[in-house]
Motif scaffolding. Structure first.
Motif, PDB file in Angstrom:
ATOM      1  N   PHE A  81       0.845  -1.201   0.000  1.00 46.05           N
ATOM      2  CA  PHE A  81       0.000   0.000   0.000  1.00 46.05           C
ATOM      3  C   PHE A  81       0.873   1.241   0.000  1.00 46.05           C
ATOM      4  O   PHE A  81       1.745   1.389   0.851  1.00 46.05           O
ATOM      5  CB  PHE A  81      -0.856   0.059   1.260  1.00 46.05           C
ATOM      6  N   ILE A  82       0.633   2.132  -0.944  1.00 45.87           N
ATOM      7  CA  ILE A  82       1.301   3.423  -0.929  1.00 45.87           C
ATOM      8  C   ILE A  82       0.228   4.461  -0.583  1.00 45.87           C
ATOM      9  O   ILE A  82      -0.763   4.597  -1.296  1.00 45.87           O
ATOM     10  CB  ILE A  82       1.932   3.748  -2.301  1.00 45.87           C
ATOM     11  N   GLY A  83       0.404   5.159   0.512  1.00 48.45           N
ATOM     12  CA  GLY A  83      -0.625   6.048   1.036  1.00 48.45           C
ATOM     13  C   GLY A  83      -0.661   7.408   0.354  1.00 48.45           C
ATOM     14  O   GLY A  83       0.171   7.719  -0.499  1.00 48.45           O
ATOM     15  N   VAL A  98       3.726  -0.965   3.837  1.00 48.56           N
ATOM     16  CA  VAL A  98       2.726   0.100   3.903  1.00 48.56           C
ATOM     17  C   VAL A  98       3.506   1.403   4.056  1.00 48.56           C
ATOM     18  O   VAL A  98       4.161   1.625   5.065  1.00 48.56           O
ATOM     19  CB  VAL A  98       1.781  -0.103   5.107  1.00 48.56           C
TER      20      VAL A  98
ATOM     21  N   VAL B 257      -8.061   0.273  -2.173  1.00 46.00           N
ATOM     22  CA  VAL B 257      -6.799   1.021  -2.185  1.00 46.00           C
ATOM     23  C   VAL B 257      -6.673   1.807  -0.877  1.00 46.00           C
ATOM     24  O   VAL B 257      -5.582   2.073  -0.388  1.00 46.00           O
ATOM     25  CB  VAL B 257      -6.745   1.991  -3.396  1.00 46.00           C
ATOM     26  N   TYR B 259      -6.282   2.103   2.686  1.00 51.04           N
ATOM     27  CA  TYR B 259      -5.690   1.150   3.633  1.00 51.04           C
ATOM     28  C   TYR B 259      -6.616   0.886   4.818  1.00 51.04           C
ATOM     29  O   TYR B 259      -6.722  -0.243   5.292  1.00 51.04           O
ATOM     30  CB  TYR B 259      -4.340   1.681   4.113  1.00 51.04           C
ATOM     31  N   VAL B 290       3.756   8.783  -6.806  1.00 51.37           N
ATOM     32  CA  VAL B 290       2.828   7.725  -6.395  1.00 51.37           C
ATOM     33  C   VAL B 290       1.987   8.184  -5.206  1.00 51.37           C
ATOM     34  O   VAL B 290       2.538   8.578  -4.178  1.00 51.37           O
ATOM     35  CB  VAL B 290       3.607   6.453  -5.972  1.00 51.37           C
ATOM     36  N   LYS B 291       0.688   8.150  -5.363  1.00 55.07           N
ATOM     37  CA  LYS B 291      -0.206   8.471  -4.242  1.00 55.07           C
ATOM     38  C   LYS B 291      -1.316   7.441  -4.216  1.00 55.07           C
ATOM     39  O   LYS B 291      -1.951   7.177  -5.241  1.00 55.07           O
ATOM     40  CB  LYS B 291      -0.860   9.846  -4.428  1.00 55.07           C
ATOM     41  N   ASN B 292      -1.595   6.894  -3.026  1.00 56.56           N
ATOM     42  CA  ASN B 292      -2.762   6.039  -2.856  1.00 56.56           C
ATOM     43  C   ASN B 292      -2.833   4.891  -3.848  1.00 56.56           C
ATOM     44  O   ASN B 292      -3.768   4.808  -4.633  1.00 56.56           O
ATOM     45  CB  ASN B 292      -4.015   6.888  -3.051  1.00 56.56           C
ATOM     46  N   CYS B 293      -1.869   4.028  -3.811  1.00 60.78           N
ATOM     47  CA  CYS B 293      -1.866   2.922  -4.769  1.00 60.78           C
ATOM     48  C   CYS B 293      -1.559   1.602  -4.083  1.00 60.78           C
ATOM     49  O   CYS B 293      -0.965   1.561  -3.015  1.00 60.78           O
ATOM     50  CB  CYS B 293      -0.815   3.161  -5.853  1.00 60.78           C
ATOM     51  N   MET B 294      -1.988   0.540  -4.741  1.00 60.82           N
ATOM     52  CA  MET B 294      -1.628  -0.790  -4.308  1.00 60.82           C
ATOM     53  C   MET B 294      -0.805  -1.361  -5.456  1.00 60.82           C
ATOM     54  O   MET B 294      -1.272  -1.392  -6.591  1.00 60.82           O
ATOM     55  CB  MET B 294      -2.916  -1.585  -4.133  1.00 60.82           C
ATOM     56  N   VAL B 295       0.425  -1.768  -5.174  1.00 61.25           N
ATOM     57  CA  VAL B 295       1.337  -2.130  -6.258  1.00 61.25           C
ATOM     58  C   VAL B 295       1.894  -3.525  -5.997  1.00 61.25           C
ATOM     59  O   VAL B 295       2.376  -3.814  -4.904  1.00 61.25           O
ATOM     60  CB  VAL B 295       2.489  -1.098  -6.358  1.00 61.25           C
TER      61      VAL B 295
END
Lengths: 169, 372
Positions: A81-83, A98, B257, B259, B290-295
């Motif tokens: 997760f990238i916030g 995270v 996405v 969290y 990158v903002k607010n992503c699931m990678v």
């Protein structure tokens, strides 16, 4: 090797004993020139440097090569997760992490948590470590399952540091 | 802890994800970057201590079989446990007769011979985190014929359209009908049923005697049957999404996405197992935003990604922008391309400076392997 084994005056080392002995005995030894990336990662400094090489040289080990995979442990982690507050630059980040802080020129192993406002620069963070809000890490290797407290500052510009002094409980 | 037989049911005709399901069955669809849809139900079963699992396969079995294999990556004990993939070897031309009951009928001896007293039947496309032991415990306590799991939702007017909903009186299910989104608060069925093995075998016989087109759900929902079959509701309160259309597939991915929301589904003590493939960590170059992503692993991000999901080994080239989108594995988004509100299927290549944008009415979609 078997001949070398009982000798008390030998360090039982290929480079120091076995190969020089073969040369002295007049055996035919040939070199194979290897042109790819290699590094002996036996010290904290060289382990850190190898990670930095990987980031700076654009994947010199070709980790991305489907036909030459590097097999590893692959545990059932959560996704990465990238916030909304994250900034990521020139970094490699593994599954389960995270990240809501800043990560620059660094490597995060699996399940690492970087909280909002924390900064990780030129560092390597091993699995399951947690970096709390506002903490700053620079030029470090942080060991497995370590806890970096809120606003804690670890590492300096002068040398590479290894942090293993506080486990996540 | 009870020894329970798990049956992963296939989707019926109502469940169809436009585009994506042309290439693979719903259980085999990739989900949240690193998973397939089927991983959630299988992990729930394994985490509930179930070691005997049968997966019913409707059609296009190739990618599902490749993914689930012999079940070893779900931690199913290969010696004391059993893991079977059941598919029809009859050539059924009429889709109407391609039902869970007809398939189970073919394999009823397998069910008869199993040592487990109770059976959990659950579909793959209900994404949740549930301990089936709790359901079986309630089932035994109430003495019900069938225990059916439901969740009371408050967004039934826009989500869960096409799912089944329950009316309950004193916790007994008295009506099962398809939800058309008329009201917001409703009891949505997880299409997850617990019953005694013998009851299931009787149900299969009875249903096939009366009509070859019955599914388990349709048989239970039948006006007459629901009167004499004691179906008790089990109230589930955790995370639930039903991935039964392209819109739901898209919104479920995008919702998770967040969290905080995803924490309802993911728990360190309740791992979601999947087939792993030893890809390198995701790499973000100096120019990445990158903002607010699931990678997922194996990705290389050189461009800008926001509020999106990247599957394994996705490449986002320089200057590309990906926003509010679901990118499946091995996709390449070319330099300067712009993707917004879209699902880009596996292995597609988006060329330099191309723009693909969906909107609230219609999610953008690019087919598997296409170059656009």
């Amino acid at each position: 090797m078997i001949e070398n084994c009982p000798r008390k005056d030998s360090a039982h080392d290929f480079g120091k004993n076995i190969i020089p002995n073969l040369l002295n005995e007049g055996k035919r030894l040939f070199a194979y020139p290897f042109a790819g990336y290699w590094k002996d990662v036996g010290t904290v400094d060289s382990l850190w440097q190898a990670h930095m090489d990987l980031l700076a040289q654009g994947d010199p080990l070709k980790l991305d090569d489907e036909s030459w995979k590097i097999y590893s442990e692959d545990v059932p982690t959560t996704p990465q997760f990238i916030g909304p507050n994250a900034t990521l630059k020139g970094s490699s980040i593994n599954q389960g992490c995270v990240v809501d802080g800043t990560v620059v020129n660094s490597v995060l192993f699996r399940d690492v948590v970087i909280e909002k406002g924390a900064e990780v620069i030129n560092s390597v963070i091993m699995p399951e470590s947690v970096v709390k809000r506002g903490a700053k890490i620079k030029n470090c290797i942080v060991g497995e399952r370590q806890l970096i407290l809120e606003n804690e500052v670890v590492g300096s510009d002068d040398k590479i540091e290894l942090f293993t002094s506080r486990e996540v409980n | 802890m009870k020894d329970i037989l798990g049956i992963v049911n296939f989707e019926d005709e109502r469940v169809r994800i436009e585009g994506l399901s042309n290439f693979r069955s719903i259980p085999a669809m990739s989900f949240l970057g690193r998973y397939r849809i089927v991983d959630f139900v299988l992990s729930n079963m394994v985490n509930s201590g179930m070691d005997h699992i049968k997966v019913l396969v409707r059609e296009k079995p190739r990618s599902l079989i490749e993914h689930i294999g012999i079940g070893s990556h779900y931690n199913i004990n290969s010696k004391s446990g059993s893991f079977q993939i059941l598919y029809s070897d009859k050539n059924i031309t009429n889709k109407l007769y391609f039902t869970d009951i007809n398939l189970l009928k073919q394999y009823s001896s397998f069910i008869k011979e199993s040592n487990q007293e109770y059976v959990v039947i659950a579909p793959s496309y209900m994404i949740c985190r549930i301990n089936y032991q709790d359901v079986v415990e309630q089932h035994i306590k109430t003495g019900a014929d069938v225990t059916a799991v439901y969740k009371q939702v408050d967004d039934g007017h826009k989500r869960f359209i096409g799912c089944e909903e329950f009316d309950l009186i004193n916790n007994r299910v008295v009506l099962m009908k398809v939800s058309h989104g008329s009201t917001s608060v409703k009891n949505i069925s997880l299409e997850t049923y617990v019953m005694h093995k013998d009851f299931l075998l009787d149900l299969i016989d009875e249903a096939t005697r009366r009509s070859s087109a019955y599914t388990i759900g349709a048989f239970l929902a039948n006006d007459d049957n629901i009167k004499y079959i004691n179906i008790q509701g089990y109230k589930y309160e955790g995370y639930l999404a039903c991935v039964n259309s392209l819109e739901e597939y898209y919104y479920t991915n995008i919702d998770l996405v967040n969290y905080e929301k995803a924490k309802d589904l993911f728990d360190k003590d309740w791992p979601i197992y999947t087939k792993t493939n030893d890809s390198p960590p995701a790499h973000y170059t100096a120019r990445a935003e990158v903002k607010n992503c699931m990678v997922a692993n194996g990705c290389v991000v050189q461009g800008k990604i926001e509020n999106s999901i990247l599957g394994r080994a996705v490449k986002i080239k320089k200057g590309a922008v990906v926003k509010d989108s679901v990118i499946l594995s091995n996709v390449i988004i070319g330099e300067g391309a712009i993707i917004e509100k879209a699902v880009i299927d596996q292995g597609a290549k988006i060329l330099v400076n191309k723009e693909i944008a969906g909107d609230d009415e219609q999610i953008g979609y690019v087919r598997e392997g296409d170059t656009v």
